[in-house]
Design a protein around this motif. Structure first.
Motif, mmCIF file in Angstrom:
data_model
loop_
_atom_site.group_PDB
_atom_site.id
_atom_site.type_symbol
_atom_site.label_atom_id
_atom_site.label_comp_id
_atom_site.label_asym_id
_atom_site.label_seq_id
_atom_site.Cartn_x
_atom_site.Cartn_y
_atom_site.Cartn_z
ATOM 1 N N SER A 160 -1.275 -7.746 11.131
ATOM 2 C CA SER A 160 -0.208 -7.544 10.308
ATOM 3 C C SER A 160 0.144 -6.307 9.727
ATOM 4 O O SER A 160 -0.757 -5.827 9.244
ATOM 5 C CB SER A 160 -0.238 -8.699 9.228
ATOM 6 O OG SER A 160 -0.982 -8.659 8.322
ATOM 7 N N VAL A 161 1.301 -6.100 9.912
ATOM 8 C CA VAL A 161 1.646 -4.678 9.436
ATOM 9 C C VAL A 161 2.802 -4.969 8.238
ATOM 10 O O VAL A 161 3.709 -5.660 8.350
ATOM 11 C CB VAL A 161 2.424 -3.833 10.428
ATOM 12 C CG1 VAL A 161 2.998 -2.434 9.839
ATOM 13 C CG2 VAL A 161 1.347 -3.596 11.653
ATOM 14 N N THR A 162 2.858 -4.178 6.995
ATOM 15 C CA THR A 162 3.654 -4.452 5.891
ATOM 16 C C THR A 162 4.285 -2.914 5.634
ATOM 17 O O THR A 162 3.393 -2.097 5.385
ATOM 18 C CB THR A 162 2.892 -4.763 4.706
ATOM 19 O OG1 THR A 162 2.238 -6.122 5.138
ATOM 20 C CG2 THR A 162 3.917 -5.127 3.760
ATOM 21 N N THR A 163 5.415 -2.878 5.679
ATOM 22 C CA THR A 163 6.000 -1.495 5.244
ATOM 23 C C THR A 163 6.980 -1.887 3.973
ATOM 24 O O THR A 163 7.595 -3.038 3.971
ATOM 25 C CB THR A 163 7.027 -1.282 6.473
ATOM 26 O OG1 THR A 163 6.444 -1.009 7.851
ATOM 27 C CG2 THR A 163 7.770 0.188 6.185
ATOM 28 N N THR A 164 6.743 -0.870 3.001
ATOM 29 C CA THR A 164 7.287 -0.995 1.834
ATOM 30 C C THR A 164 8.168 0.053 1.589
ATOM 31 O O THR A 164 7.672 1.519 1.650
ATOM 32 C CB THR A 164 6.426 -0.982 0.474
ATOM 33 O OG1 THR A 164 5.481 -2.299 0.956
ATOM 34 C CG2 THR A 164 7.080 -1.742 -0.645
ATOM 35 N N THR A 165 9.589 0.127 1.504
ATOM 36 C CA THR A 165 10.299 1.286 0.963
ATOM 37 C C THR A 165 10.519 1.346 -0.561
ATOM 38 O O THR A 165 11.261 0.061 -0.815
ATOM 39 C CB THR A 165 11.640 1.265 1.902
ATOM 40 O OG1 THR A 165 11.145 1.244 3.098
ATOM 41 C CG2 THR A 165 12.364 2.324 1.547
ATOM 42 N N THR A 166 10.620 2.245 -1.075
ATOM 43 C CA THR A 166 10.927 2.232 -2.442
ATOM 44 C C THR A 166 11.999 3.401 -2.705
ATOM 45 O O THR A 166 11.704 4.386 -2.063
ATOM 46 C CB THR A 166 9.562 2.500 -3.474
ATOM 47 O OG1 THR A 166 9.164 3.768 -3.254
ATOM 48 C CG2 THR A 166 8.764 1.236 -3.525
ATOM 49 N N GLY A 167 12.830 3.370 -3.581
ATOM 50 C CA GLY A 167 14.041 4.311 -3.831
ATOM 51 C C GLY A 167 14.010 4.607 -5.285
ATOM 52 O O GLY A 167 13.821 3.687 -5.992
ATOM 53 N N GLN A 208 19.375 10.283 -3.784
ATOM 54 C CA GLN A 208 18.296 9.206 -3.725
ATOM 55 C C GLN A 208 17.181 9.775 -3.073
ATOM 56 O O GLN A 208 17.429 10.353 -1.886
ATOM 57 C CB GLN A 208 18.992 8.118 -2.940
ATOM 58 C CG GLN A 208 18.347 6.690 -2.677
ATOM 59 C CD GLN A 208 18.167 5.943 -4.130
ATOM 60 O OE1 GLN A 208 18.957 6.054 -4.844
ATOM 61 N NE2 GLN A 208 17.109 5.109 -3.951
ATOM 62 N N SER A 209 16.119 9.465 -3.237
ATOM 63 C CA SER A 209 14.771 9.801 -2.571
ATOM 64 C C SER A 209 14.228 8.456 -2.205
ATOM 65 O O SER A 209 14.088 7.658 -3.083
ATOM 66 C CB SER A 209 14.023 11.021 -3.323
ATOM 67 O OG SER A 209 13.252 10.224 -4.572
ATOM 68 N N THR A 210 13.519 8.259 -1.192
ATOM 69 C CA THR A 210 12.776 7.204 -0.760
ATOM 70 C C THR A 210 11.316 7.501 -0.389
ATOM 71 O O THR A 210 10.982 8.589 0.089
ATOM 72 C CB THR A 210 13.483 6.478 0.464
ATOM 73 O OG1 THR A 210 13.534 7.282 1.532
ATOM 74 C CG2 THR A 210 14.831 6.068 -0.259
ATOM 75 N N GLU A 211 10.633 6.396 -0.729
ATOM 76 C CA GLU A 211 9.111 6.790 -0.071
ATOM 77 C C GLU A 211 8.933 5.438 0.645
ATOM 78 O O GLU A 211 9.170 4.128 0.225
ATOM 79 C CB GLU A 211 8.320 6.969 -1.474
ATOM 80 C CG GLU A 211 6.755 6.714 -1.076
ATOM 81 C CD GLU A 211 5.920 6.985 -2.305
ATOM 82 O OE1 GLU A 211 4.754 6.814 -2.166
ATOM 83 O OE2 GLU A 211 6.577 7.232 -3.414
ATOM 84 N N THR A 212 8.239 5.631 1.934
ATOM 85 C CA THR A 212 7.932 4.417 2.640
ATOM 86 C C THR A 212 6.156 4.382 2.627
ATOM 87 O O THR A 212 5.832 5.338 3.149
ATOM 88 C CB THR A 212 8.535 4.634 4.049
ATOM 89 O OG1 THR A 212 10.040 4.457 3.910
ATOM 90 C CG2 THR A 212 8.007 3.316 5.053
ATOM 91 N N LYS A 213 5.751 3.293 2.388
ATOM 92 C CA LYS A 213 4.306 3.005 2.824
ATOM 93 C C LYS A 213 4.162 1.916 3.762
ATOM 94 O O LYS A 213 4.711 0.843 3.578
ATOM 95 C CB LYS A 213 3.533 2.779 1.563
ATOM 96 C CG LYS A 213 3.730 3.727 0.278
ATOM 97 C CD LYS A 213 3.012 3.043 -1.068
ATOM 98 C CE LYS A 213 3.236 4.203 -1.993
ATOM 99 N NZ LYS A 213 2.520 4.041 -3.243
ATOM 100 N N THR A 214 3.217 2.317 4.670
ATOM 101 C CA THR A 214 2.955 1.243 5.717
ATOM 102 C C THR A 214 1.327 0.834 5.536
ATOM 103 O O THR A 214 0.651 1.617 5.398
ATOM 104 C CB THR A 214 3.053 1.702 7.137
ATOM 105 O OG1 THR A 214 4.684 2.056 7.191
ATOM 106 C CG2 THR A 214 2.930 0.744 8.225
#
Length: 192
Positions: A95-102, A119-125
């Motif tokens: 299972s792969v989970t991707t989380t994007t925060t801004g 706006q800056s975003t950070e993506t964690k997988t």
């Protein structure tokens, strides 16, 4: 149930698949079993039923013993098994989970040369892999003409296999037994 005409053999092959669950008394063990029954019928004879089976068992299960038992009604007979095999099967689940925060930030954006609110975003997988191993115990046996006749007249039929010393009992009663009886009496339509 499927009936297939085989022009090369000048016969019909009647097949049926059946799924059964075995739960042994006084045990936590459960075994899923898939049967593939087949019979060959031609103008002069009907060959005995061949039963191929696959038992899904725990990973630490022993291979099947070469003999077991068949119970028809209250009568027990020795069942000789052939083509025995035991394979360990491992399945994987990923299972792969991707989380994007801004977040809002003030200042110079690295992607543009303008100033102001950007706006800056950070993506964690993240990835998670699990595995499960089980054994598939396979084999075949024949039902003799006498056993087929006894099954047709009976209200109970069971097969007892052994994984090492652990019993695996597959019972056929009521609807399952009626389905098996229909298979044992099936014949191709005239002219086919």
């Amino acid at each position: 149930m499927i009936i297939i005409k085989d022009d090369f053999k000048k016969s019909h092959i009647i097949t049926m698949k059946m799924w059964k669950l075995s739960k042994e008394e006084d045990s936590w063990a459960r075994y899923n079993t898939i049967f593939d029954f087949s019979r060959e019928v031609n103008e002069t004879k009907i060959n005995p039923t061949v039963a191929r089976f696959k038992v899904t068992a725990e990973a630490n299960s022993h291979p099947l013993e070469r003999s077991g038992f068949i119970r028809i009604g209250a009568k027990d007979s020795t069942l000789v098994l052939g083509n025995l095999d035991s394979q360990a099967i491992t399945t994987y689940n990923t299972s792969v989970t991707t989380t994007t925060t801004g977040n809002n930030s003030t200042g110079h954006s690295s992607s543009t040369s303008s100033f102001g609110k950007n706006q800056s975003t950070e993506t964690k997988t993240s990835m998670n892999t699990t595995s499960r191993t089980h054994k598939e115990l396979t084999g075949t046996f024949l039902l003799t003409k006498e056993q087929e006749a006894e099954i047709l007249a009976s209200d109970f039929f069971a097969i007892r296999l052994y994984s090492g010393t652990k019993p695996i009992t597959i019972s056929f009663a009521e609807d399952d037994l009626e389905t098996l009886k229909k298979f044992l009496t099936a014949k191709p339509e005239a002219g086919n």
